[in-house]
Design an enzyme around this catalytic site. Structure first.
Site, PDB file in Angstrom:
ATOM      1  NE  ARG A  47     -43.200  52.563  28.458  1.00  0.00           N
ATOM      2  CZ  ARG A  47     -43.419  53.821  28.069  1.00  0.00           C
ATOM      3  NH1 ARG A  47     -44.640  54.250  27.862  1.00  0.00           N
ATOM      4  NH2 ARG A  47     -42.417  54.647  27.873  1.00  0.00           N
ATOM      5  CD  GLU A  68     -50.331  59.936  22.431  1.00  0.00           C
ATOM      6  OE1 GLU A  68     -49.784  58.821  22.513  1.00  0.00           O
ATOM      7  OE2 GLU A  68     -49.699  61.006  22.435  1.00  0.00           O
ATOM      8  CG  ASP A  69     -49.969  57.139  25.966  1.00  0.00           C
ATOM      9  OD1 ASP A  69     -50.046  58.215  25.327  1.00  0.00           O
ATOM     10  OD2 ASP A  69     -48.953  56.828  26.625  1.00  0.00           O
ATOM     11  N   GLY A 110     -46.206  54.227  24.647  1.00  0.00           N
ATOM     12  CA  GLY A 110     -47.413  54.249  25.468  1.00  0.00           C
ATOM     13  C   GLY A 110     -48.633  53.592  24.836  1.00  0.00           C
ATOM     14  CG  PHE A 170     -47.729  61.457  36.483  1.00  0.00           C
ATOM     15  CD1 PHE A 170     -47.364  62.193  35.359  1.00  0.00           C
ATOM     16  CD2 PHE A 170     -47.173  60.196  36.663  1.00  0.00           C
ATOM     17  CE1 PHE A 170     -46.463  61.687  34.439  1.00  0.00           C
ATOM     18  CE2 PHE A 170     -46.264  59.692  35.743  1.00  0.00           C
ATOM     19  CZ  PHE A 170     -45.905  60.433  34.637  1.00  0.00           C
ATOM     20  CG  ASP A 203     -43.369  56.143  30.873  1.00  0.00           C
ATOM     21  OD1 ASP A 203     -44.160  56.803  30.174  1.00  0.00           O
ATOM     22  OD2 ASP A 203     -42.213  56.524  31.119  1.00  0.00           O
ATOM     23  CG  ASP A 252     -51.032  66.467  29.995  1.00  0.00           C
ATOM     24  OD1 ASP A 252     -51.914  67.258  30.339  1.00  0.00           O
ATOM     25  OD2 ASP A 252     -50.008  66.262  30.683  1.00  0.00           O
ATOM     26  CE  LYS A 287     -53.064  63.785  32.998  1.00  0.00           C
ATOM     27  NZ  LYS A 287     -51.626  63.920  33.385  1.00  0.00           N
TER      28      LYS A 287
END
Ligand code: IMP
Ligand code: MG
Length: 179
Positions: free
Chosen positions: A164, A98-99, A43, A151, A158, A102, A130
Site C-alpha cells: 500500500r 474509494e481507491d 485503500g 491487478f 494492496d 472494480d 476498472k
C-alpha cells in the site's frame, strides 16, 4: 522500482495532478452544501489524505472498513461492513472516497447502506476505475484514472495487505506473468 512490480502504471506526479482536479470538482459540486467525506479504509488512505488537503470548502470526515477481497486477487462478491461510520449523516451530502472501483459490489452495497441512513445525496469519487471489471451497474461520479483489468498495487492498493505504501500505482507481477 519494487521487484514485485511488473511496471509503473501511474506515477506519483500524475496522481497528484489528477487529485488537484478532483478537489476542484468537489469544491464546485458541493459548494454551500453540508458535505461529509466517507473514506473506505484502508485503500483510500493516501488518496484521501492528499485529496482532503486540496479541497477548500468545508467538510467533515468519517471512515468505514468494508471487506470484499479478503486479501486475495479474487472478489467474493459479498461485502461486509467491518467498521461503520460514527457520524450522523441525515440530510448530509455524502461523498464516498474509494481507491478503485472494480466489480462495484462494494460500492453499490455501501451507497445503498448510506442512503438508508437518510443522506441527502451519496456520490462517489475514486482514484481508479476498472470499467471492464464491472459486475453491477454503478458508476463513480468522478474518477481520476481509467485502468485496464490488471491487478494493481500501490498508493493504497494492496496485495495481501502489503505494498500500500508504494508512492505510485503499479501492475503486480503475478506468478503466471513471471515467464
Ligand atoms: P469491487 O467491489 O470489486 O469494486 O472491489 C473494490 C475493492 O476491491 C477496492 O476497494 C479494492 O480494495 C479491491 N480491489 C479491486 N481491484 C483491485 C486491484 O487491482 N488491486 C488491489 N485491490 C483491488
Ligand atoms: Mg477499497
Amino acid at each position: 522500482m519494487d521487484g514485485r512490480i511488473q511496471e509503473i502504471l501511474i506515477t506519483e506526479q500524475q496522481i497528484n495532478e489528477k487529485i488537484k482536479q478532483a478537489a476542484k470538482w468537489i469544491d464546485k459540486t458541493f459548494e454551500g452544501k453540508d458535505l461529509i467525506l466517507v473514506g473506505l479504509l484502508k485503500g483510500c488512505i493516501p488518496f484521501f489524505g492528499r485529496l482532503m488537503t486540496s479541497i477548500t470548502i468545508d467538510f467533515t470526515t468519517d471512515f468505514m472498513v468494508v471487506s470484499s477481497y479478503k486479501g486475495t486477487e479474487k472478489s467474493t462478491g459479498i461485502p461486509e461492513i467491518v467498521t461503520d461510520i460514527v457520524s450522523n449523516i441525515k440530510n448530509k451530502h455524502v461523498l464516498i472516497v474509494e481507491d478503485i472501483v472494480d466489480s462495484a459490489y462494494t460500492l453499490k452495497y455501501v451507497k445503498e447502506y448510506l442512503q438508508s441512513k437518510g443522506a441527502s445525496s451519496v456520490s462517489i469519487v475514486t482514484m481508479l476505475n476498472k470499467q471492464s471489471g464491472r459486475k453491477v451497474n454503478l458508476d463513480p461520479d468522478y474518477k481520476c484514472f481509467e485502468v485496464e483489468d490488471k491487478f494493481l498495487v500501490g498508493f493504497g492498493l494492496d496485495y495481501q495487505e502489503k505494498l500500500r505504501n508504494l508512492p505510485y500505482v503499479g501492475v503486480f507481477k503475478t506468478k503466471k506473468e513471471g515467464k
